[in-house]
Design an enzyme around this catalytic site. Structure first.
Site, PDB file in Angstrom:
ATOM      1  N   GLU A   1       0.894  -1.204   0.217  1.00  0.00           N
ATOM      2  CA  GLU A   1      -0.396   0.157  -0.430  1.00  0.00           C
ATOM      3  C   GLU A   1       0.750   1.370   0.283  1.00  0.00           C
ATOM      4  OE1 GLU A   1      -3.411  -0.889   2.379  1.00  0.00           O
ATOM      5  OE2 GLU A   1      -3.850   2.170   2.771  1.00  0.00           O
ATOM      6  N   ARG A   2       0.595   1.832  -0.988  1.00  0.00           N
ATOM      7  CA  ARG A   2       1.216   3.185  -0.637  1.00  0.00           C
ATOM      8  C   ARG A   2       2.954   2.817  -1.339  1.00  0.00           C
ATOM      9  NH1 ARG A   2      -3.077   5.136  -2.098  1.00  0.00           N
ATOM     10  NH2 ARG A   2      -4.633   5.363  -0.731  1.00  0.00           N
TER      11      ARG A   2
ATOM     12  N   ASN B   1      -2.948  -0.622   7.832  1.00  0.00           N
ATOM     13  CA  ASN B   1      -4.326  -2.424   7.847  1.00  0.00           C
ATOM     14  C   ASN B   1      -4.599  -3.564   7.129  1.00  0.00           C
ATOM     15  OD1 ASN B   1      -5.504   1.000   6.970  1.00  0.00           O
ATOM     16  ND2 ASN B   1      -4.842   0.555   4.757  1.00  0.00           N
TER      17      ASN B   1
ATOM     18  N   LYS C   1      -3.758   0.158  14.325  1.00  0.00           N
ATOM     19  CA  LYS C   1      -4.280   1.695  13.570  1.00  0.00           C
ATOM     20  C   LYS C   1      -6.365   0.662  13.842  1.00  0.00           C
ATOM     21  CE  LYS C   1      -6.000   3.082   9.113  1.00  0.00           C
ATOM     22  NZ  LYS C   1      -5.396   3.059   7.639  1.00  0.00           N
TER      23      LYS C   1
ATOM     24  N   GLU D   1     -10.440   4.983   8.991  1.00  0.00           N
ATOM     25  CA  GLU D   1     -10.315   4.253   8.095  1.00  0.00           C
ATOM     26  C   GLU D   1     -11.716   3.150   7.663  1.00  0.00           C
ATOM     27  OE1 GLU D   1      -6.966   5.485   5.781  1.00  0.00           O
ATOM     28  OE2 GLU D   1      -7.207   7.337   5.973  1.00  0.00           O
TER      29      GLU D   1
ATOM     30  N   ARG E   1     -11.494  17.740   9.776  1.00  0.00           N
ATOM     31  CA  ARG E   1     -10.423  16.869   9.720  1.00  0.00           C
ATOM     32  C   ARG E   1      -8.724  17.043  10.263  1.00  0.00           C
ATOM     33  NH1 ARG E   1      -8.375  12.529   4.557  1.00  0.00           N
ATOM     34  NH2 ARG E   1      -6.432  11.838   6.248  1.00  0.00           N
TER      35      ARG E   1
ATOM     36  N   LYS F   1       0.494  11.251  13.590  1.00  0.00           N
ATOM     37  CA  LYS F   1       1.478  11.682  12.500  1.00  0.00           C
ATOM     38  C   LYS F   1       2.107  13.092  12.430  1.00  0.00           C
ATOM     39  CE  LYS F   1      -0.592   8.789   8.894  1.00  0.00           C
ATOM     40  NZ  LYS F   1      -1.794   8.598   7.350  1.00  0.00           N
TER      41      LYS F   1
ATOM     42  N   ASP G   1      -2.341  14.633   6.247  1.00  0.00           N
ATOM     43  CA  ASP G   1      -1.967  13.135   6.190  1.00  0.00           C
ATOM     44  C   ASP G   1      -0.409  13.699   5.094  1.00  0.00           C
ATOM     45  OD1 ASP G   1      -1.806  10.409   5.854  1.00  0.00           O
ATOM     46  OD2 ASP G   1      -3.793  10.338   4.508  1.00  0.00           O
TER      47      ASP G   1
ATOM     48  N   GLU H   1       4.774   9.317  13.426  1.00  0.00           N
ATOM     49  CA  GLU H   1       5.577   8.657  12.014  1.00  0.00           C
ATOM     50  C   GLU H   1       5.410   9.737  11.509  1.00  0.00           C
ATOM     51  OE1 GLU H   1       1.624   5.825  11.686  1.00  0.00           O
ATOM     52  OE2 GLU H   1       1.529   6.209   9.486  1.00  0.00           O
TER      53      GLU H   1
ATOM     54  N   GLU I   1       3.539   8.632  -0.930  1.00  0.00           N
ATOM     55  CA  GLU I   1       1.960   8.813  -1.457  1.00  0.00           C
ATOM     56  C   GLU I   1       2.143  10.544  -1.934  1.00  0.00           C
ATOM     57  OE1 GLU I   1      -0.442   7.754   2.374  1.00  0.00           O
ATOM     58  OE2 GLU I   1      -2.264   8.313   0.628  1.00  0.00           O
TER      59      GLU I   1
HETATM   60  C1  BDP Z   1      -3.049   7.690   4.960  1.00  0.00           C
HETATM   61  C2  BDP Z   1      -3.331   6.687   3.615  1.00  0.00           C
HETATM   62  C3  BDP Z   1      -4.027   4.869   3.362  1.00  0.00           C
HETATM   63  C4  BDP Z   1      -2.943   4.370   4.542  1.00  0.00           C
HETATM   64  C5  BDP Z   1      -3.482   5.571   5.678  1.00  0.00           C
HETATM   65  C6  BDP Z   1      -2.828   5.356   7.533  1.00  0.00           C
HETATM   66  O1  BDP Z   1      -4.388   6.942   1.978  1.00  0.00           O
HETATM   67  O2  BDP Z   1      -3.485   4.260   2.700  1.00  0.00           O
HETATM   68  O3  BDP Z   1      -3.534   3.568   5.318  1.00  0.00           O
HETATM   69  O4  BDP Z   1      -2.964   6.946   5.214  1.00  0.00           O
HETATM   70  O5  BDP Z   1      -1.742   6.187   7.398  1.00  0.00           O
HETATM   71  O6  BDP Z   1      -2.053   8.288   3.887  1.00  0.00           O
HETATM   72  O7  BDP Z   1      -3.909   4.298   7.721  1.00  0.00           O
END
Ligand code: BDP
Length: 702
Positions: A165-166, A208, A285, A289, A334, A358, A363, A385, A391
């Site tokens: 992912e990413r 995830n 996590k 999301e 957000r 983060k 993001d 983080e 990304e």
């Molecule tokens: C976002 C990404 C996603 C990640 C999420 C995360 O788009 O793919 O799952 O962060 O940090 O930047 O959990």
């Protein structure tokens, strides 16, 4: 000459300066190692690997020599006489810190590399090799250095099917299907690379998470990796899927206060430690999301995190609980949600929980103000983080030297304990006297031969590690080291290219999101511009939510007359951001919605400034190509050409960003492009209809 970049910054190429080489050789005639742990063996192997590369055919060890030798070992394993000599120095080392020191005993000169732990010795060995790689004098060498942060960790967003992912550097380096029996030599090189920059932890699977990683079949595989990584001081951590007790445990609930659930995790943790006695712990996590979490059972983050903490505590494991939470059911800005959900729980988390925050509140944008949670939870362990993978910065084809971004955040002043309360002090625990500290980075590593998909982006892995070790380092000196180790010590190469790297971060900000614009990337894959997107089901996934452009102006009002996100900062910072005239212009549209004809400090309108910044970004991307083109004589052919091609892609895409964003915003500003800004030669409609369904790194669907 071909160089595929596989050896990263551990190139160990023959030292070109022959006088210097002779000098080095006269001081390193033999290696005496003390202790026979796997780590000490790894130290000797690395030194031999390093020396045979750096000294080439001139390298040989004189097994009889006792003058001009290199001594390595933990302090407790060294001879009494060495110990005596280093008594005072040892008092200065902390954690896995090390000493490299020239001493003389009975007329014999020695360079000693020692530490309290074998891992510390290994860090010292890599540091010593770096001194040689960067051609530093060693006659009087004395270096005492210790990590300022405990957990220095990579987060791999790698899935069990090897998609990342990413990820923009191919598939996952972890070949789960062939593990545990097939042990790719790359795993060892991965551990070496991490150890060389002091990284001591890795989360090998995606946040995830897939619960299967916790089943015996996968734990066998994880164990195989842990065994390879162990001598290099690299601990394994896993992400824990909150609903695993249901998915793989056969329970009806994952409620963190339910006894069966607690028992299930306790037993699961025991089982993991049977496979991996030094397992690091979990990264979680939850309720973010769409991921499962304690709130599904009307519990809170404390209930969830502490449940894991209790299970891990007997084994000294930790829980890294992520603060990246926002909900589509929550209509507030957000940017405010993580702070709102976490800060009220300050002091409630167990000692082995660390909240992973983060760097910014949205993001991983090319630029964000620091996250307001830093410094706001004095009674909670808190780690940062970063996202090393790009990304939101063009994937692997854009040269963006990220330590500059990391440094900007680490140096930001939270004012939580008065002036000087910078984020780095929160992170190293000194601001609030914390016992557990950490820095994590979302990895940019894949199975591309050069690891990061672009030779230059190896510097982001490198720089991340260096700043995790010492968050006060300067991005420019890190770039200097990295260039010398990766390419050459020629100053005519190092100096201009170092400047190019340093400027590259501002360049990407200029051509993507100048003046505080943010999150205007195309949907889902985030590749390329998409400021026009406004039809996604969740409002805060839409770029239009972030820039709020209309006929009146552009920008997100987060001041007290808007979402009031500024109130989450310390009063000094709040005041600065609330007032448009004291808000640094780099964050202008992050905090303010301003008319198109608003005048900036340079006397030009907002519209003209936006347009000129986009153009500046394009010009800078073009200049990078010219700077690089002058370097052909210093770089091997393959890396030179690959980087050149990447820079050309970056330039092309910078123009794509400029043209499409300016055409889009111009619909609202209704103003002409100022002089000096090139006119787009395609229509807005053209850009809006571009589709990239197979752009890499798309978010996994679990
Ligand atoms: C976002 C990404 C996603 C990640 C999420 C995360 O788009 O793919 O799952 O962060 O940090 O930047 O959990």
């Amino acid at each position: 000459m071909k160089n595929n970049g596989y050896n990263l910054w551990l190139q160990y190429t023959d030292i070109e300066n022959s006088t210097l080489k002779k000098k080095y050789l006269s001081q390193i005639k033999n290696i005496h190692s003390f202790g026979n742990s796997e780590t000490i063996k790894a130290c000797v192997e690395e030194l031999e690997r390093g020396f045979s590369g750096l000294f080439g055919d001139d390298y040989f060890l004189d097994k009889e020599a006792s003058n001009n030798v290199l001594i390595i070992g933990t302090i407790s394993n060294l001879n009494d006489i060495h110990q005596k000599n280093l008594k005072e120095d040892v008092l200065q080392i902390k954690k896995d810190g090390f000493i490299i020191k020239k001493i003389e005993i009975n007329g014999n000169k020695k360079i000693v590399i020692t530490a309290k732990t074998a891992t510390g010795v290994l860090y010292g060995v890599f540091r010593f090799l770096r001194e040689l790689q960067t051609n530093q004098p060693i006659e009087q060498i004395k270096i005492i250095d210790s990590p300022k942060v405990d957990v220095r960790i990579l987060n791999h967003w790698d899935n069990l099917d090897r998609t990342v992912e990413r990820g923009y550097a191919g598939f996952s380096i972890f070949d789960w299907h062939k593990l545990p029996d097939f042990k790719d030599p790359r795993y060892l090189d991965y551990a070496r690379a991490n150890a060389s920059i002091g990284i001591n932890g890795t989360v090998v699977n995606n946040v995830n998470s897939n619960a299967l990683i916790l089943t015996p079949m996968y734990l066998e595989k994880v164990k195989a990796l842990a065994d390879i990584f162990r001598p290099y001081g690299l601990k394994i951590y896993l992400t824990a899927r909150f609903s695993a007790p249901i998915e793989i445990g056969g329970l009806k609930t994952a409620d963190p206060l339910n006894e069966d659930v607690k028992n299930w995790w306790n037993e699961k943790v025991k089982e993991i430690y049977k496979y991996i006695p030094d397992f690091g712990g979990f990264l979680v996590k939850a309720n973010s999301e769409g991921q499962p979490g304690p709130q599904d059972y009307d519990r809170n983050h404390v209930d969830g995190a502490n449940m894991f903490a209790d299970a891990l505590a007997p084994f000294k494991g930790i829980v890294m609980w992520r603060a990246f939470v926002y909900s589509e059911h929550n209509p507030t800005d957000r940017a405010k949600q993580a702070y709102t959900e976490f800060v009220p729980y300050d002091g409630k988390f167990k000692d082995n929980v660390i909240i992973q925050v983060k760097n910014g509140a949205i993001d991983f944008q090319p630029r964000e103000p620091f996250h307001p949670m830093f410094g706001a939870m004095p009674n909670t362990n808190l780690m940062i983080e970063f996202q090393i993978t790009q990304e939101y910065m063009g994937g692997a084809t854009h040269l963006v030297y990220q330590p500059k971004l990391f440094q900007e955040v680490l140096e930001a002043d939270t004012y939580r304990k008065g002036k000087g309360s910078i984020v780095a002090k929160v992170i190293d625990g000194s601001l609030h006297n914390k016992k557990l500290t950490g820095v994590s980075g979302v990895s940019n590593i894949g199975n591309d031969i050069n690891w990061t998909g672009n030779h230059f982006l190896q510097s982001n892995w490198y720089g991340f590690g260096r700043l995790a070790w010492n968050p006060y380092l300067d991005a420019k000196s890190i770039a200097d080291e990295w260039l010398r180790m990766t390419f050459t010590n020629e100053n005519d190469f190092v100096n201009p290219i170092k400047n190019m790297m340093i400027d590259s971060r501002e360049t990407v900000v200029n051509y993507m999101t100048p003046l505080g614009l943010h999150h205007i990337m195309a949907t889902n894959h985030h590749y390329g511009p998409g400021p026009w997107v406004g039809n996604l089901s969740r409002p805060e996934w839409n770029p239009v939510y972030y820039h709020k452009a209309n006929e009146k102006g552009v920008g997100f009002n987060r001041t007290k007359t808007g979402s009031n996100a500024t109130a989450q900062y310390a009063p000094e910072v709040e005041e600065m951001f609330n007032n448009v005239s004291t808000t640094p212009e780099i964050y202008l549209l992050w905090f303010h919605h301003l008319p198109w004809d608003y005048k900036l400090k340079n006397g030009k309108t907002l519209w003209n400034n936006i347009a000129l910044k986009y153009q500046q970004g394009v010009n800078e991307a073009e200049n990078m190509i010219s700077s690089w083109n002058l370097m052909e004589q210093y770089v091997d052919e393959s890396r030179f050409k690959e980087i050149q091609m990447m820079l050309n892609i970056q330039y092309k895409e910078a123009k794509w960003w400029r043209d499409s964003c300016l055409l889009y915003f111009q619909q609202f500003s209704k103003m002409k492009l100022p002089d000096g800004v090139e006119k787009p030669n395609k229509s807005l409609n053209y850009f809006q209809t571009l589709k990239h369904p197979y752009a890499p790194g798309i978010k996994s669907q679990w």
